[in-house]
Design a protein around this motif. Structure first.
Motif, mmCIF file in Angstrom:
data_model
loop_
_atom_site.group_PDB
_atom_site.id
_atom_site.type_symbol
_atom_site.label_atom_id
_atom_site.label_comp_id
_atom_site.label_asym_id
_atom_site.label_seq_id
_atom_site.Cartn_x
_atom_site.Cartn_y
_atom_site.Cartn_z
ATOM 1 N N LEU A 13 0.838 -1.200 0.000
ATOM 2 C CA LEU A 13 0.000 0.000 0.000
ATOM 3 C C LEU A 13 0.872 1.249 0.000
ATOM 4 N N PRO A 14 0.408 2.331 -0.619
ATOM 5 C CA PRO A 14 1.146 3.598 -0.546
ATOM 6 C C PRO A 14 1.249 4.064 0.907
ATOM 7 N N GLU A 15 2.333 4.745 1.239
ATOM 8 C CA GLU A 15 2.551 5.190 2.621
ATOM 9 C C GLU A 15 1.417 6.070 3.138
ATOM 10 N N ASP A 16 0.776 6.834 2.259
ATOM 11 C CA ASP A 16 -0.294 7.740 2.690
ATOM 12 C C ASP A 16 -1.682 7.105 2.577
ATOM 13 N N TRP A 17 -1.764 5.775 2.399
ATOM 14 C CA TRP A 17 -3.043 5.089 2.269
ATOM 15 C C TRP A 17 -3.870 5.254 3.535
ATOM 16 N N ALA A 18 -5.163 5.469 3.362
ATOM 17 C CA ALA A 18 -6.114 5.527 4.475
ATOM 18 C C ALA A 18 -7.496 5.214 3.932
ATOM 19 N N GLU A 19 -8.274 4.527 4.758
ATOM 20 C CA GLU A 19 -9.662 4.218 4.394
ATOM 21 C C GLU A 19 -10.482 4.153 5.672
ATOM 22 N N THR A 23 -5.251 3.935 8.822
ATOM 23 C CA THR A 23 -4.049 4.239 8.058
ATOM 24 C C THR A 23 -3.237 2.968 7.850
ATOM 25 N N LYS A 24 -2.274 3.039 6.971
ATOM 26 C CA LYS A 24 -1.400 1.894 6.716
ATOM 27 C C LYS A 24 -0.680 1.485 7.999
#
Length: 64
Positions: A13-19, A23-24
């Protein structure tokens, strides 16, 4: 998905991923805590099976 596959997916996952506020970094930490619990939580020292735990809790509104 195995634990190794899950961790590899999280690492990808990208370091700035969030859902939904996750966060990651929180996802990585939560996965490691769950893996530790599955490995070490059995009172007789026997590793637990995550898939069996999931079956037990499926359909329950909250964990005991």
């Amino acid at each position: 998905m195995s634990g190794k596959e899950a961790l590899a997916a999280i690492v990808a996952l990208p370091e700035d991923w969030a859902e939904d506020g996750m966060t990651k970094q929180v996802l990585e930490h939560s996965t490691r805590v769950a893996a530790f619990a599955v490995t070490n939580a059995h009172p007789k020292g026997t590793p637990l099976c995550a898939s069996e735990l999931a079956k037990q809790f499926r359909g329950q509104e909250s964990l005991p």
